[in-house]
Design an enzyme around this catalytic site. Sequence first.
Site, PDB file in Angstrom:
ATOM      1  N   HIS A 484     -23.652 -27.416 -41.852  1.00  0.00           N
ATOM      2  CA  HIS A 484     -23.504 -27.366 -43.370  1.00  0.00           C
ATOM      3  C   HIS A 484     -23.377 -26.075 -43.783  1.00  0.00           C
ATOM      4  CE1 HIS A 484     -23.139 -29.458 -47.471  1.00  0.00           C
ATOM      5  NE2 HIS A 484     -23.708 -28.420 -47.680  1.00  0.00           N
ATOM      6  N   GLU A 485     -24.455 -25.255 -43.804  1.00  0.00           N
ATOM      7  CA  GLU A 485     -24.620 -24.064 -44.274  1.00  0.00           C
ATOM      8  C   GLU A 485     -23.810 -22.953 -43.708  1.00  0.00           C
ATOM      9  OE1 GLU A 485     -26.137 -24.144 -46.984  1.00  0.00           O
ATOM     10  OE2 GLU A 485     -27.423 -26.041 -46.677  1.00  0.00           O
ATOM     11  N   HIS A 488     -20.390 -23.012 -45.420  1.00  0.00           N
ATOM     12  CA  HIS A 488     -20.133 -22.270 -46.530  1.00  0.00           C
ATOM     13  C   HIS A 488     -19.816 -20.855 -46.422  1.00  0.00           C
ATOM     14  CE1 HIS A 488     -21.543 -25.299 -49.556  1.00  0.00           C
ATOM     15  NE2 HIS A 488     -22.634 -25.532 -48.969  1.00  0.00           N
ATOM     16  N   GLU A 507     -19.234 -27.399 -51.889  1.00  0.00           N
ATOM     17  CA  GLU A 507     -20.200 -28.506 -51.479  1.00  0.00           C
ATOM     18  C   GLU A 507     -19.183 -29.705 -50.495  1.00  0.00           C
ATOM     19  OE1 GLU A 507     -22.821 -27.930 -50.720  1.00  0.00           O
ATOM     20  OE2 GLU A 507     -23.515 -26.526 -52.500  1.00  0.00           O
TER      21      GLU A 507
END
Length: 778
Positions: A484-485, A488, A507
């Site tokens: 997930h990170e 980004h 997000e």
Amino acid sequence: MDPQLDPMKDDLPLMANTSYMLVKHYVLDLDVDFKSKVIEGSIVLFFETGSQHRKNSSTGRECCQSEFDQSHKMRASEPCHVPVTNVSACSSKMEYNGFAVSGEGEEDTSDENGNHSNSEQASGISSSEDCCDRENHGNQDFVLVLDCCDLSVLKVEEVDVAAVSGIEQFTRPAKLTDVSKELGNLRNHIVHELVALPAKRWEEQLCCFTHCSQAPGCGELPFATGPWSLEIRKPGIGTPADFPHAIRIWYKTNPGGRSVAWTTDQSGRPCVYTMGSPINNRALFPCQEPPIALSTWQASVRAAAGFVVLMSGENSAEPVQLPEDILSWYYYVSMPMPASTFTIAVGCWQEVKQQSFTAAIPTNTEFSLPSVQADFSWHEAMCGHVGYPCRFQNPAVSWQAVIPHRVFSPCCLVELCEERLLPLIPQCLSAAFSTLGTHPFSRLDVLIVPSNFSSLGMASPHIIFLSQSVLPGGSHLCGTRLCHEIGHAWFGLAIGARDWTEEWISEGFATFLEDVFWARAQQLSLEEVKGQQELKALLRWRRLRDEVQNSEEELQVLRPNKESTGELSESGASVVKYGLKAEKIFMQVHYLKGYFLLRSLARTAGEASFLLSLRKFVRKFHGQLVLSQDFLCMLLEDIPKQKKSGLTVESIFQNWLDTSGIPKLLPDQLVLLLESLLEEKTLCPRTLQCLERTYQLREQDAEVRHRWCELVIKHKYVPGYGDVEGFLREDQAMGVYLYGELMVNEDAKQQELARKCFASAQEHMDVSSVKVVAEMLF
């Protein structure tokens, strides 16, 4: 926009007048003092004239910014003794320059009313949208407005960049026919030439910024502070073009400032880190917060020996030993980014290194997309962003599946990080590369932050914060959160939202890509991928359904500004709608609704085609700020299936982004067949005991243990209360919700447990968490 904004209201003000002056580069020179819990030093800001002034100047009109209210007089700051060093020697690394503010034995010059600190001073600042005709109102001074909160500003001065040895290359006579008579214009001309250097000369530019930042001051500038801003003027200067384009601000942070968290790590050692709080970095340094203010930065940060300084920087800093057992750390970035993405963490971190074996790094071919050759045509296209040394245009890194990376943690978690986290990073990085192509950033640090960190993770340029909660219980939670990170890096950092209210652009995409990356990192079969992603979708659907039923409708809208999204005031100031609502921080609507929108589009287009469109979108828009329609228009144009389905940008806005509640989804997303023990009305203690022993629930990851704690609370299973207490203490990133569960049953023992846990953890909790939990308990 009303400048008299109450910090306790819902909307976060972005006060900086970016339309008139735009920060292009920051140079920070800071000392970290753990005894006083203060970061202090100086910051030099280099500006260029903003678009609004250039537009008005072309029509013969000059704009000036807000006048100060008569009750709030401008003043020059008290003298501050600042020794200036020789800056004639050129070096690509910033050396310790001996600058000091309020040195040992000196007293803070703030008066008893706190007039140096905007954390306490009443605003008295007039509208930042006021604009006047210079010809008719030539007696009014231009006012520079910066975003600033919880800082003690000690002194502001113009920087004499013309005094720098070797700066003559930026003062060629042929370019000074109209400005050579005025020294102030000469200084501004030098800054303009420096800022305008082409991207290929970035190292030279960085070196020049270093020297200019160390140049002596040439006059103090009057300033005033309000709850959310720092306003600076130069008497007699009425236009942005004539205002100093290089200024130095001496300041120190407040121990309770909302941009940094002073705490202890899991080994009991002191540390400090940026919180990623709703107010971003304005309580760390005066800055321009609006996303449009894309800037580069460099920082020299000093701390006592034994502390490690990690930061958003392209280089892996090596400390320089200074006198009195002090280490200096230097970082820089050459890719313009919003000031809100600047991140710093200082603590007794230990680097985690693989001791027992070398982690297997999967090759690119295992994960390659069907049309990876399309990358070659995209390399030929020019980038659409401002000039910087762009990795997307660098063939040398176009096949770098795994960028250099390091892991840092408190010493007590090093072994667990070595076992659980370190092997996952190359797998997840390679999976991300196979999906989206070139990594936007050249390196990555991963830090396990203290237990009071209010999220499972946070991504910033070159650095990721992870909660300790992702480490226990196998690799699933750690791997998915890491994915997930990493997502980004593309969506949220390399591509940012032009309007912060459109959080789903960051997000929602990261949540969608989390599943794609993690499936590829595990090298699952197509059947396994489908099963894993369907289960994940069902869990997210339940979570979204519950959140929609228990939250304010206005907070469920992904585009709350609707047709006004992206609009700014004339000065460039704006607000982030609901940006200060504490409960919004813990909501996942923008994650989940955004995820389901992208999942729906992917199902319509076909996942392979959809992922190739994402790759194309990244190629086109990296280094830029976007709105929802930029992605949706490209997607609908790129994939014929989307057009045939009857989808339009307007219909997506209406059904997904501009309304509250859950949109109409595909049938398989509405079928909830997964039975859950949490839906059972009664469970006997023996059953719960058997569950815990059979599945060893106390040793599982945080998501499993959170569900176990919910069962303990719902069925008043007293032997499990210790598990609840431990979760609330050690897993603060997820535990907030359990306080509400403990209170809702109106059981005296459970309410006593909630208050006991809150009393012991309150001092170390995130500020927003404290507010939300206190409302539940009292």
